[in-house]
Design a protein around this motif. Structure first.
Motif, PDB file in Angstrom:
ATOM      1  N   GLN A 135      -0.828   4.612   5.236  1.00 40.84           N
ATOM      2  CA  GLN A 135      -0.515   4.664   3.807  1.00 40.84           C
ATOM      3  C   GLN A 135       0.955   4.377   3.549  1.00 40.84           C
ATOM      4  OE1 GLN A 135      -2.014   8.666   2.755  1.00 40.84           O
ATOM      5  NE2 GLN A 135      -3.349   7.579   1.328  1.00 40.84           N
ATOM      6  N   PHE A 136       1.191   3.689   2.424  1.00 43.55           N
ATOM      7  CA  PHE A 136       2.554   3.406   2.004  1.00 43.55           C
ATOM      8  C   PHE A 136       2.589   3.288   0.485  1.00 43.55           C
ATOM      9  CE2 PHE A 136       0.475  -0.615   2.914  1.00 43.55           C
ATOM     10  CZ  PHE A 136       0.887  -1.493   1.917  1.00 43.55           C
ATOM     11  N   VAL A 137       3.796   3.397  -0.065  1.00 44.73           N
ATOM     12  CA  VAL A 137       3.989   3.292  -1.509  1.00 44.73           C
ATOM     13  C   VAL A 137       4.988   2.183  -1.762  1.00 44.73           C
ATOM     14  CG1 VAL A 137       4.705   4.469  -3.628  1.00 44.73           C
ATOM     15  CG2 VAL A 137       3.591   5.772  -1.800  1.00 44.73           C
ATOM     16  N   GLU A 138       4.614   1.253  -2.633  1.00 42.53           N
ATOM     17  CA  GLU A 138       5.538   0.202  -3.070  1.00 42.53           C
ATOM     18  C   GLU A 138       6.108   0.591  -4.425  1.00 42.53           C
ATOM     19  OE1 GLU A 138       3.604  -3.814  -1.033  1.00 42.53           O
ATOM     20  OE2 GLU A 138       3.585  -3.613  -3.209  1.00 42.53           O
ATOM     21  N   TYR A 139       7.419   0.369  -4.576  1.00 47.89           N
ATOM     22  CA  TYR A 139       8.090   0.632  -5.849  1.00 47.89           C
ATOM     23  C   TYR A 139       8.591  -0.690  -6.409  1.00 47.89           C
ATOM     24  CZ  TYR A 139       8.055   5.513  -4.408  1.00 47.89           C
ATOM     25  OH  TYR A 139       7.653   6.762  -4.011  1.00 47.89           O
ATOM     26  N   THR A 140       8.217  -0.976  -7.641  1.00 48.33           N
ATOM     27  CA  THR A 140       8.702  -2.194  -8.283  1.00 48.33           C
ATOM     28  C   THR A 140      10.188  -2.048  -8.579  1.00 48.33           C
ATOM     29  OG1 THR A 140       8.310  -1.398 -10.523  1.00 48.33           O
ATOM     30  CG2 THR A 140       6.465  -2.543  -9.428  1.00 48.33           C
ATOM     31  N   ASN A 141      10.791  -3.112  -9.036  1.00 42.26           N
ATOM     32  CA  ASN A 141      12.198  -3.062  -9.430  1.00 42.26           C
ATOM     33  C   ASN A 141      12.421  -2.089 -10.583  1.00 42.26           C
ATOM     34  OD1 ASN A 141      13.082  -4.899  -7.474  1.00 42.26           O
ATOM     35  ND2 ASN A 141      12.411  -6.615  -8.741  1.00 42.26           N
ATOM     36  N   GLU A 142      11.360  -1.815 -11.329  1.00 43.34           N
ATOM     37  CA  GLU A 142      11.427  -0.854 -12.437  1.00 43.34           C
ATOM     38  C   GLU A 142      11.065   0.557 -11.967  1.00 43.34           C
ATOM     39  OE1 GLU A 142       9.547  -3.764 -12.608  1.00 43.34           O
ATOM     40  OE2 GLU A 142      11.198  -4.844 -13.571  1.00 43.34           O
ATOM     41  N   SER A 197      11.638  -2.818  -5.141  1.00 39.62           N
ATOM     42  CA  SER A 197      12.917  -2.168  -4.878  1.00 39.62           C
ATOM     43  C   SER A 197      12.878  -1.448  -3.539  1.00 39.62           C
ATOM     44  CB  SER A 197      13.277  -1.180  -5.991  1.00 39.62           C
ATOM     45  OG  SER A 197      12.339  -0.125  -6.045  1.00 39.62           O
ATOM     46  N   LYS A 198      11.683  -0.942  -3.155  1.00 38.08           N
ATOM     47  CA  LYS A 198      11.550  -0.307  -1.843  1.00 38.08           C
ATOM     48  C   LYS A 198      10.086  -0.082  -1.497  1.00 38.08           C
ATOM     49  CE  LYS A 198      11.793   4.630  -2.956  1.00 38.08           C
ATOM     50  NZ  LYS A 198      12.402   5.893  -2.598  1.00 38.08           N
ATOM     51  N   ILE A 199       9.870   0.192  -0.203  1.00 34.84           N
ATOM     52  CA  ILE A 199       8.570   0.617   0.305  1.00 34.84           C
ATOM     53  C   ILE A 199       8.798   1.919   1.060  1.00 34.84           C
ATOM     54  CG2 ILE A 199       6.694   0.154   1.929  1.00 34.84           C
ATOM     55  CD1 ILE A 199       6.966  -2.805   1.332  1.00 34.84           C
ATOM     56  N   GLU A 200       7.986   2.899   0.731  1.00 35.12           N
ATOM     57  CA  GLU A 200       8.042   4.191   1.410  1.00 35.12           C
ATOM     58  C   GLU A 200       6.800   4.314   2.292  1.00 35.12           C
ATOM     59  OE1 GLU A 200       7.981   8.940   0.203  1.00 35.12           O
ATOM     60  OE2 GLU A 200       7.805   7.421  -1.352  1.00 35.12           O
ATOM     61  N   ILE A 201       6.988   4.467   3.591  1.00 34.64           N
ATOM     62  CA  ILE A 201       5.877   4.605   4.519  1.00 34.64           C
ATOM     63  C   ILE A 201       5.507   6.082   4.602  1.00 34.64           C
ATOM     64  CG2 ILE A 201       5.110   4.278   6.901  1.00 34.64           C
ATOM     65  CD1 ILE A 201       7.218   1.971   7.039  1.00 34.64           C
ATOM     66  N   THR A 203       2.778  -8.374   6.823  1.00 38.08           N
ATOM     67  CA  THR A 203       2.378  -6.997   7.139  1.00 38.08           C
ATOM     68  C   THR A 203       3.543  -6.055   7.447  1.00 38.08           C
ATOM     69  OG1 THR A 203       2.030  -7.517   9.484  1.00 38.08           O
ATOM     70  CG2 THR A 203       0.121  -7.737   7.984  1.00 38.08           C
ATOM     71  N   SER A 204       4.754  -6.567   7.528  1.00 40.64           N
ATOM     72  CA  SER A 204       5.893  -5.690   7.810  1.00 40.64           C
ATOM     73  C   SER A 204       6.200  -4.808   6.608  1.00 40.64           C
ATOM     74  CB  SER A 204       7.136  -6.501   8.165  1.00 40.64           C
ATOM     75  OG  SER A 204       8.241  -5.633   8.330  1.00 40.64           O
ATOM     76  N   LEU A 205       6.210  -3.518   6.842  1.00 40.35           N
ATOM     77  CA  LEU A 205       6.542  -2.572   5.780  1.00 40.35           C
ATOM     78  C   LEU A 205       8.023  -2.204   5.810  1.00 40.35           C
ATOM     79  CD1 LEU A 205       3.414  -0.230   5.977  1.00 40.35           C
ATOM     80  CD2 LEU A 205       3.792  -2.226   4.498  1.00 40.35           C
ATOM     81  N   GLU A 206       8.717  -2.612   6.858  1.00 39.26           N
ATOM     82  CA  GLU A 206      10.154  -2.347   6.970  1.00 39.26           C
ATOM     83  C   GLU A 206      10.992  -3.513   6.453  1.00 39.26           C
ATOM     84  OE1 GLU A 206       8.174  -2.064   9.839  1.00 39.26           O
ATOM     85  OE2 GLU A 206       7.909   0.105   9.748  1.00 39.26           O
ATOM     86  N   LYS A 207      10.512  -4.722   6.650  1.00 35.56           N
ATOM     87  CA  LYS A 207      11.265  -5.919   6.255  1.00 35.56           C
ATOM     88  C   LYS A 207      10.603  -6.543   5.027  1.00 35.56           C
ATOM     89  CE  LYS A 207      12.640  -6.772  10.991  1.00 35.56           C
ATOM     90  NZ  LYS A 207      12.540  -7.650  12.155  1.00 35.56           N
ATOM     91  N   TYR A 208      10.949  -6.026   3.879  1.00 33.03           N
ATOM     92  CA  TYR A 208      10.324  -6.464   2.626  1.00 33.03           C
ATOM     93  C   TYR A 208      11.330  -7.090   1.662  1.00 33.03           C
ATOM     94  CZ  TYR A 208      12.250  -2.014   1.159  1.00 33.03           C
ATOM     95  OH  TYR A 208      13.103  -0.979   0.911  1.00 33.03           O
TER      96      TYR A 208
END
Length: 130
Positions: free
Chosen positions: A43-50, A34-38, A22-27
């Motif tokens: 709500q949050f957005v996950e970005y794939t490596n692409e 590539s990153k998670i934007e809170i 559940t950690s959105l900071e330690k991913y």
């Protein structure tokens, strides 16, 4: 619509498994991101490596028991349920994804894609918990 459920047991206590998942900071343990934007608390957005973005909206959070969210991107929308169960010194997880492809061309591939994604997630999680 495709529904995929994956179960696994980890040799870690439920608090440790919950905190990693559940950690959105330690991913950094996630090989697919590539990153998670809170955006806010829910709500949050996950970005794939692409750099492909998927938006997640948390719909239920029962610490150390259950985590649920809706997810959506240009290609799909769906719902994810994570159930966490203490089994003595171990933790069982059960993750279910219910996804609908938005594009007709994607529909035949959704189930195989979800299965591959869940397998990678579990493998990454297993490494993170060692």
């Amino acid at each position: 619509m495709a529904v995929i459920t994956r179960k696994a047991v980890f040799h870690q206590d439920i608090r440790t498994v919950w905190n990693v998942v559940t950690s959105l900071e330690k991913y950094s343990w996630r090989s697919d991101l590539s990153k998670i934007e809170i955006l806010n608390e829910w709500q949050f957005v996950e970005y794939t490596n692409e750099k492909y973005a998927t938006t997640f909206s948390i719909t239920l959070q029962e610490p150390y028991q259950r985590w649920e969210f809706d997810m959506e991107n240009d290609n799909m929308k769906g719902h994810w349920i994570g159930i966490f169960t203490a089994k003595g010194e171990q933790t069982e997880i059960e993750f279910t994804e219910d996804v609908t492809a938005k594009k007709l061309l994607m529909k035949p591939f959704v189930k195989a894609y979800l299965k591959k994604q869940q397998e990678q997630y579990i493998a990454d999680l297993e490494k993170a918990l060692l």
